[in-house]
Design a protein around this motif. Structure first.
Motif, mmCIF file in Angstrom:
data_model
loop_
_atom_site.group_PDB
_atom_site.id
_atom_site.type_symbol
_atom_site.label_atom_id
_atom_site.label_comp_id
_atom_site.label_asym_id
_atom_site.label_seq_id
_atom_site.Cartn_x
_atom_site.Cartn_y
_atom_site.Cartn_z
ATOM 1 N N VAL A 201 0.801 -1.218 0.000
ATOM 2 C CA VAL A 201 0.000 0.000 0.000
ATOM 3 C C VAL A 201 0.845 1.284 0.000
ATOM 4 N N PRO A 202 1.848 1.428 0.877
ATOM 5 C CA PRO A 202 2.625 2.684 0.846
ATOM 6 C C PRO A 202 3.219 2.981 -0.523
ATOM 7 N N THR A 203 3.754 1.973 -1.183
ATOM 8 C CA THR A 203 4.330 2.175 -2.508
ATOM 9 C C THR A 203 3.261 2.570 -3.519
ATOM 10 N N ALA A 204 2.106 1.930 -3.432
ATOM 11 C CA ALA A 204 1.015 2.238 -4.358
ATOM 12 C C ALA A 204 0.535 3.672 -4.193
ATOM 13 N N LEU A 205 0.515 4.164 -2.955
ATOM 14 C CA LEU A 205 0.100 5.548 -2.701
ATOM 15 C C LEU A 205 1.178 6.530 -3.168
ATOM 16 N N GLY A 208 1.360 6.684 -7.053
ATOM 17 C CA GLY A 208 0.134 7.068 -7.740
ATOM 18 C C GLY A 208 -0.579 5.913 -8.418
ATOM 19 N N THR A 209 -0.180 4.693 -8.088
ATOM 20 C CA THR A 209 -0.902 3.521 -8.598
ATOM 21 C C THR A 209 -2.359 3.603 -8.184
ATOM 22 N N VAL A 210 -2.586 4.120 -6.993
ATOM 23 C CA VAL A 210 -3.939 4.417 -6.523
ATOM 24 C C VAL A 210 -3.968 5.849 -6.010
ATOM 25 N N ASP A 211 -5.159 6.431 -5.997
ATOM 26 C CA ASP A 211 -5.331 7.796 -5.500
ATOM 27 C C ASP A 211 -5.575 7.838 -4.000
ATOM 28 N N GLY A 212 -6.112 6.747 -3.462
ATOM 29 C CA GLY A 212 -6.474 6.763 -2.055
ATOM 30 C C GLY A 212 -6.628 5.375 -1.485
ATOM 31 N N TYR A 221 -2.755 7.207 10.702
ATOM 32 C CA TYR A 221 -1.714 8.003 11.362
ATOM 33 C C TYR A 221 -0.450 7.188 11.587
ATOM 34 N N ALA A 222 -0.592 5.975 12.090
ATOM 35 C CA ALA A 222 0.582 5.157 12.411
ATOM 36 C C ALA A 222 1.441 4.879 11.184
ATOM 37 N N ASN A 223 0.800 4.787 10.012
ATOM 38 C CA ASN A 223 1.537 4.485 8.786
ATOM 39 C C ASN A 223 1.921 5.740 7.996
ATOM 40 N N LYS A 224 1.702 6.903 8.612
ATOM 41 C CA LYS A 224 2.100 8.186 8.036
ATOM 42 C C LYS A 224 1.513 8.415 6.635
ATOM 43 N N PHE A 225 0.268 7.984 6.473
ATOM 44 C CA PHE A 225 -0.369 8.199 5.180
ATOM 45 C C PHE A 225 -0.592 9.684 4.897
ATOM 46 N N TYR A 226 -0.493 10.498 5.946
ATOM 47 C CA TYR A 226 -0.623 11.946 5.745
ATOM 48 C C TYR A 226 0.520 12.496 4.894
ATOM 49 N N TYR A 231 -6.250 14.444 1.617
ATOM 50 C CA TYR A 231 -7.649 14.582 2.024
ATOM 51 C C TYR A 231 -8.138 13.377 2.837
ATOM 52 N N LEU A 232 -8.813 13.681 3.931
ATOM 53 C CA LEU A 232 -9.415 12.677 4.802
ATOM 54 C C LEU A 232 -10.912 12.927 4.890
ATOM 55 N N THR A 233 -11.697 11.883 4.684
ATOM 56 C CA THR A 233 -13.156 11.977 4.790
ATOM 57 C C THR A 233 -13.631 11.112 5.947
ATOM 58 N N LEU A 234 -14.226 11.721 6.941
ATOM 59 C CA LEU A 234 -14.701 10.988 8.122
ATOM 60 C C LEU A 234 -16.113 10.452 7.864
#
Length: 341
Positions: A201-205, A208-212, A221-226, A231-234
């Motif tokens: 997943v980190p590499t794909a993000l 740009g293999t995936v947008d989200g 948060y733990a995986n530093k996806f920020y 953009y985060l949608t709750l």
């Protein structure tokens, strides 16, 4: 009597419940208990839950029962842990979504936008519906669910734009677990679901293999996806459930008193894990915002639009996989829980 497949060491965790220190003596029974999350209790709901379970069981059995913990995927991924618990080489495991691979009816808990909040989810899982589902899965798998923990509500992130309603999902390539239900959900919302194994997943993000992607706040948060997502949608589309499992043959070989002790300890452990997850989720939203993410909280009307878009498609698909009565039973249980609160 020992139920151990291998030896390992787990560093001591500084936890309030550690005051339940068991006397130093040879145990009559050793239960090995594995999960894939970190051992650190302040950031890991499974880490906290399993450590509390260990502390209580060892203390209240006066050291007769030892619990040996194997955190952080040291014995394999969740599918491996489930299989090993089924065959008895592992006494216990704490797992989430992959449990539906052996008990398909457990997937009913992942119907999107089913649980309005955690209080309702807890009431349903700890009530008659949760007991009925546990009994069904026990008969089907040979795995007893001692208690239900919490993985947490899952939310969408992406690198392209703010998402406040389903139309904003149009065309977004969203990484999902390799689980058909999640593919159907994202497709129904207008996104382009892309199943990718977790380690990729980190590499794909980043590439740009995936947008989200979609995950609980603590995982984001733990995986530093920020660092990879703006953009985060709750939208809290799925309430993720943890299952504290034990091999039924091993459980049946215990005395009635020891069985009761394991059930009691698991119930407390599940609630501790829930508390840790709730704390980290609430704190995590603020941390993600501080890290630069733009946080969108859909209105009640927008959430209804998400639900109306995703639920029918997923329920139609799921009805072809399991007896649709389970979906109806869950809906009734959720409604009853909401009414009683």
């Amino acid at each position: 009597m020992k139920f151990v497949s291998k030896s390992a060491l787990l560093g001591a965790v500084s936890l309030a419940a550690a005051s339940f220190a068991a006397p130093a003596q040879a145990a009559d029974i050793t239960l090995n208990f594995a999960h894939v999350d970190p051992a650190e209790w302040t950031t890991s709901k499974k880490g906290a839950a399993t450590q509390v379970f260990k502390n209580i069981v060892e203390a209240e059995s006066a050291g007769r029962i030892a619990v040996e913990l194997f955190p952080a995927g040291s014995l394999g991924g969740e599918t491996d842990l489930i299989q090993n618990t089924q065959d008895g080489t592992l006494a216990m495991s704490m797992v989430s979504g992959p449990f539906s691979q052996v008990c398909p009816e457990a997937a009913v808990l992942d119907v999107p936008y089913m649980f309005p909040n955690a209080n309702v989810a807890w009431k349903v899982l700890d009530g008659d519906f949760g007991k009925e589902l546990a009994a069904h899965c026990l008969e089907k798998t040979g795995l007893r669910t001692l208690a239900y923990g919490e993985t947490g509500f899952r939310n969408f992130t992406n690198s392209k734009r703010a998402v406040a309603e389903p139309k904003d999902m149009d065309g977004l390539k969203i990484r999902v677990m390799t689980v058909p239900l999640y593919v159907e959900m994202v497709k129904a919302l207008g996104g382009d679901p892309t199943p990718i194994p977790w380690p990729e997943v980190p590499t794909a993000l980043t590439t740009g293999t995936v947008d989200g992607q979609e995950n609980p706040i603590s995982v984001i948060y733990a995986n530093k996806f920020y660092e990879m997502q703006k953009y985060l949608t709750l939208d809290r589309h799925v309430y993720g459930t943890d299952f504290i499992l034990i091999n039924e043959d091993i459980y049946s070989g215990l005395s009635g008193g020891d069985q009761a002790l394991l059930r009691r300890a698991a119930g407390i452990a599940a609630n501790v894990g829930r508390a840790i997850q709730q704390f980290n989720s609430a704190e995590g939203v603020a941390k993600l915002a501080e890290a630069g993410m733009e946080v969108t909280t859909p209105t009640a009307e927008q959430l209804a639009a998400f639900r109306d878009a995703a639920q029918p498609a997923v329920i139609e698909w799921l009805s072809g996989e399991i007896d649709a009565q389970w979906i109806d039973k869950l809906k009734t249980a959720v409604s009853d829980a909401e009414t009683s609160m």
